[in-house]
Design an enzyme around this catalytic site. Structure first.
Site, mmCIF file in Angstrom:
data_model
loop_
_atom_site.group_PDB
_atom_site.id
_atom_site.type_symbol
_atom_site.label_atom_id
_atom_site.label_comp_id
_atom_site.label_asym_id
_atom_site.label_seq_id
_atom_site.Cartn_x
_atom_site.Cartn_y
_atom_site.Cartn_z
ATOM 1 N N ASP A 1 0.853 -1.099 0.080
ATOM 2 C CA ASP A 1 -0.125 0.071 -0.053
ATOM 3 C C ASP A 1 1.006 1.384 -0.137
ATOM 4 O OD1 ASP A 1 -2.045 -1.334 -0.404
ATOM 5 O OD2 ASP A 1 -2.740 -1.670 2.260
ATOM 6 N N TYR A 2 1.872 1.684 0.764
ATOM 7 C CA TYR A 2 2.741 2.459 0.684
ATOM 8 C C TYR A 2 3.542 2.228 -0.690
ATOM 9 C CZ TYR A 2 6.809 5.938 1.411
ATOM 10 O OH TYR A 2 7.162 7.094 1.986
ATOM 11 N N SER B 1 22.116 4.677 -3.896
ATOM 12 C CA SER B 1 20.948 3.410 -3.908
ATOM 13 C C SER B 1 20.684 2.766 -5.109
ATOM 14 C CB SER B 1 18.815 4.017 -3.814
ATOM 15 O OG SER B 1 18.027 3.128 -3.891
ATOM 16 N N LYS C 1 18.645 -9.818 -1.748
ATOM 17 C CA LYS C 1 18.538 -8.311 -1.347
ATOM 18 C C LYS C 1 16.991 -8.022 0.019
ATOM 19 C CE LYS C 1 16.538 -3.743 -3.149
ATOM 20 N NZ LYS C 1 16.550 -2.761 -1.765
ATOM 21 N N ARG D 1 22.993 4.699 6.646
ATOM 22 C CA ARG D 1 23.085 5.339 5.529
ATOM 23 C C ARG D 1 22.459 6.570 6.109
ATOM 24 N NH1 ARG D 1 20.623 3.841 0.155
ATOM 25 N NH2 ARG D 1 19.485 6.005 -0.692
HETATM 26 S S1 IVH Z 1 24.469 -3.124 -3.508
HETATM 27 C C1 IVH Z 1 25.492 1.750 -5.093
HETATM 28 N N1 IVH Z 1 23.444 -5.492 -2.619
HETATM 29 O O1 IVH Z 1 19.048 -1.553 -1.280
HETATM 30 C C2 IVH Z 1 23.984 0.296 -3.609
HETATM 31 N N2 IVH Z 1 22.270 -3.287 -1.644
HETATM 32 O O2 IVH Z 1 18.263 -0.071 -3.912
HETATM 33 C C3 IVH Z 1 24.819 -0.625 -3.739
HETATM 34 N N3 IVH Z 1 20.105 -3.572 -0.643
HETATM 35 O O3 IVH Z 1 20.574 0.941 -0.190
HETATM 36 C C4 IVH Z 1 23.669 -1.252 -3.507
HETATM 37 N N4 IVH Z 1 20.857 -6.205 0.270
HETATM 38 O O4 IVH Z 1 20.367 -0.749 1.027
HETATM 39 C C5 IVH Z 1 23.563 -4.112 -2.591
HETATM 40 N N5 IVH Z 1 22.675 -7.349 -1.378
HETATM 41 C C6 IVH Z 1 22.350 -6.227 -1.802
HETATM 42 C C7 IVH Z 1 21.810 -5.494 -0.870
HETATM 43 C C8 IVH Z 1 21.448 -3.853 -1.011
HETATM 44 C C9 IVH Z 1 19.876 -4.787 0.200
HETATM 45 C C10 IVH Z 1 19.911 -2.230 0.041
HETATM 46 C C11 IVH Z 1 20.651 -1.203 0.254
HETATM 47 C C12 IVH Z 1 20.497 -0.381 -0.969
HETATM 48 C C13 IVH Z 1 20.143 -1.045 -0.885
HETATM 49 C C14 IVH Z 1 19.494 -0.163 -2.531
#
Ligand code: IVH
Length: 709
Positions: free
Chosen positions: A56-57, A99, A132, A153
């Site tokens: 929903d968000y 991001s 992720k 962050r």
């Molecule tokens: S790589 C340059 N790898 O997802 C940014 N991010 O929108 C590279 N996240 O802010 C990020 N698991 O907090 C990366 N295996 C993963 C991740 C991951 C979670 C988060 C992270 C980032 C957001 C990406």
């Protein structure tokens, strides 16, 4: 989306593609959406129960973005697309914590890869695929091997100093195994087990349970509490890695692991290195299929170009790297209304609360009921009929209610009162275990037991329906299956709705079942941890009921599919039903299993329509097996589909019921993902087959219920 950074700063990254969202019709509507999103984000930041679920968000956010695109003049500084994190802001990051772009299907993934190839003017050398993690990003600075600073962050440029909280975080050691100066980046999250522990701790301190693991992690990282809730960390990047370990992302991750930091590669999800996009999509599908079994929450998969040279050449757009992309899974937690709480009594007398829900889509499946585990848990969580509840469904996990949204409780919602007596027979309840049971155990379920005995898969007694059984039980003519054989025509004819002719037919059809093979009698007894298939195997193995009753535990373990635990349960259950067996034998019920070729006439095999891979109308499901199934050749994989009652097919189409995806799967897995078909991990398929062969109906059903669309 105007500002990816800001979207992530409020930590609820949109999953709905704004390109397809509808702008608001009026500025007022837009304003109230902004207010609503801000409220939800503020609650999220405070680690409180979310006012909105993720989906929903995301939908709300996407519409705000769409409106701002259409009416840039509406946008004000308080829009969630402009708002940055509310955290301390007292640590400047060594480089911005960016991001990453999102895609939502394999088409998006292929487009991203094709674009990357064009940017490089050659194919990407290798890709990595990793989870992720659904937590929050932090940066950990190590100086000469010692952890010196930990920062959230924040807005991507500056974050809050949370160094003092490092002691709570598993996977982020105070000291590395070598005295290096390095910055590790990754995600702080809460494992499923720690989430459950954390909820218990909060209840013990009189606080409401956490909404979900992610907001629990976010709240716990900032909170100063009298109790500590365990958190975990997983690294997915680093800065300042010595050159010899920096030639690829996978090498960096390996190096971090060697330094003692927990990494995505070491997690249960692992880090796959793939040579082309077909391999990538298969790895994405395989990880998606295991989503519920990882032990921690993932909201997608991150795909990266592995080689540092490729990454450097691809570079960054204004807000995100071109070398990486997030493939987002559908939300696995949603909210819905709890209509009522039912109490169910199983065949063996186990009593469980079950939630009946306003239907809701969770992770691609419509959920109408969910488990509430047990009464103790239910009372602790204080979930009530009328509440808006969080429904979580991940992979193969049976949908569960993780909590109620407190602010959404109707004024007249009554606390649930657990049953005082068994709802089926009115008898006492045995509360000595977390799982309550009717004190009468299986005797409570006389009718259920009788129905099972007479069912098609067991003795298959024609003409003995539900209503007649009810009447016979009510009149006291029968109390168990053996009493059926004592019924005579005058007794039956004297009952409502039965004339002499029907009564005679029924007596004859009951008598005819005395000659059924032992395997059917055994099935009809409803011994726990056995089913039709296993009963058949047992009957064939021992040949007679006398041999079964005389078998020692060691002899039981000789039966294929029976180990020591199952043998112990079966022995105990047999002792319980021994008097009934004697009574059946006294009525002349056959207690031997025919052997030799004649046995094929009626082996007691499950009716075809009862096989696991049959649709409710008895027709076979169409299943495609792609990649390898552990322990089976390609041919055996297809045979297994047939053994389970399905039809195996070589090509994926919208008519496919589901796809089994194993190691080495290729374009079929991709196509399945594109069509949104249910996917079953090959390991699970192997388990399904083993469970079916062992007659373990509970496990086969459990594996299959989560597949339905
Ligand atoms: S790589 C340059 N790898 O997802 C940014 N991010 O929108 C590279 N996240 O802010 C990020 N698991 O907090 C990366 N295996 C993963 C991740 C991951 C979670 C988060 C992270 C980032 C957001 C990406």
């Amino acid at each position: 989306m105007h500002n990816d950074l800001a979207a992530d700063a409020i930590a609820v990254a949109p999953i709905v593609d704004p390109a397809h969202a509808r702008p608001h019709a009026t500025r007022d509507e837009y304003r109230s959406a902004v207010e609503q999103a801000r409220g939800a984000a503020a609650a999220y930041y405070a680690g409180e129960q979310n006012l909105l679920d993720d989906a929903d968000y995301d939908a709300l956010y996407a519409r705000i973005v769409a409106s701002e695109r259409e009416h840039p003049q509406w946008r004000t500084g308080d829009s969630p697309t402009a708002v940055v994190g509310t955290v301390g802001g007292d640590v400047e990051h060594s480089s911005p914590m960016l991001s990453i772009g999102n895609v939502f299907n394999s088409e998006g993934l292929r487009d991203w890869a094709a674009k990357l190839d064009r940017t490089l003017d050659r194919p990407v050398t290798r890709y990595t695929v990793e989870p992720k993690i659904d937590g929050l990003a932090i940066a950990a600075r190590y100086t000469e091997g010692r952890l010196t600073q930990l920062a959230t962050r924040g807005n991507g440029y500056t974050g809050e100093d949370v160094t003092s909280q490092a002691r709570l975080i598993a996977g982020l050691p105070q000291r590395l195994s070598a005295p290096v100066t390095i910055e590790v980046r990754g995600e702080v999250y809460m494992t499923d087990t720690d989430f459950a522990k954390g909820c218990d701790l909060r209840l013990a301190h009189g606080e409401p349970v956490f909404a979900n693991p992610r907001s629990a992690a976010a709240g716990s990282l900032r909170a100063q509490r009298v109790y500590d809730v365990p958190l975990s960390f997983m690294a997915y990047a680093a800065h300042g890695v010595p050159e010899e370990h920096a030639h690829s992302h996978s090498a960096v991750i390996d190096h971090l692991g060697a330094l003692g930091v927990a990494t995505t590669a070491q997690s249960s999800a692992g880090l796959a290195v793939c040579t082309d996009i077909d391999e990538v999509t298969a790895a994405v599908a395989a990880l998606g299929a295991r989503r519920g079994d990882l032990g921690f929450g993932v909201d997608g998969v991150v795909v990266k170009a592995d080689l540092t040279a490729d990454q450097e050449q691809a570079g960054y757009s204004t807000r995100a790297p071109r070398w990486g992309i997030a493939y987002k899974f559908p939300a696995d937690t949603r909210t819905t209304t709890l209509l009522r709480i039912d109490v169910q009594v199983g065949r063996t007398g186990v009593i469980t609360p079950v939630a009946v829900l306003e239907p809701v889509q969770v992770g691609g499946v419509v959920v109408t009921s969910a488990t509430l585990h047990n009464f103790t848990d239910l009372q602790r969580r204080d979930v009530r009929a009328g509440d808006t509840v969080y429904i979580r469904r991940a992979g193969d996990v049976i949908p569960e209610i993780t909590g109620a949204v407190p602010d959404a409780r109707p004024a007249d919602a009554e606390p649930f009162s657990p049953p005082e007596h068994c709802p089926r027979c009115g008898g006492d309840i045995d509360r000595s275990n977390l799982r309550w049971r009717c004190a009468r155990g299986r005797a409570c379920g006389e009718k259920a037991t009788l129905l099972y005995y007479t069912s098609r898969d067991a003795m298959d007694i024609e003409g003995l329906g539900d209503k007649i059984l009810d009447a016979l039980l009510a009149a006291g003519h029968i109390t168990d299956a053996a009493d059926l054989y004592a019924l005579d025509v005058p007794t039956l004819a004297a009952m409502d709705r039965l004339g002499t002719v029907s009564a005679t037919n029924l007596v004859n059809s009951i008598a005819a079942t005395k000659a059924r093979p032992l395997s059917r009698v055994l099935t009809g007894l409803g011994i726990r941890m056995t089913g039709r298939t296993l009963s058949r195997r047992i009957a064939r193995h021992f040949g007679t009921m006398d041999a079964i009753l005389a078998a020692t535990p060691a002899e039981w373990e000789q039966v294929d599919g029976i180990g020591s635990e199952r043998a112990a349960v079966i022995l105990a259950e047999l002792a319980e039903v021994a008097p009934l067996i004697a009574k059946l034998a006294a009525h002349g019920v056959n207690m031997t299993e025919p052997t030799g070729p004649a046995a094929t006439a009626d082996t007691g095999a499950p009716a075809d329509s009862a096989l696991p891979l049959r649709r409710p109308d008895g027709t076979p499901m169409t299943v495609v097996v792609t990649g390898s199934v552990p322990g089976l050749t390609r041919n055996q994989g297809n045979e297994a589909v047939e053994e389970l009652g399905g039809k195996s097919s070589g090509s994926v189409s919208s008519k496919t019921d589901f796809v089994v995806v194993g190691d080495g799967a290729g374009s079929k897995a991709t196509k399945a993902a594109d069509l949104g078909l249910p996917i079953l991990d090959a390991d699970k398929f192997a388990r399904l087959l083993a469970a079916h062969r062992a007659g373990d109906l509970t496990t086969t059903t459990e594996i299959l219920t989560t597949l339905s669309r």
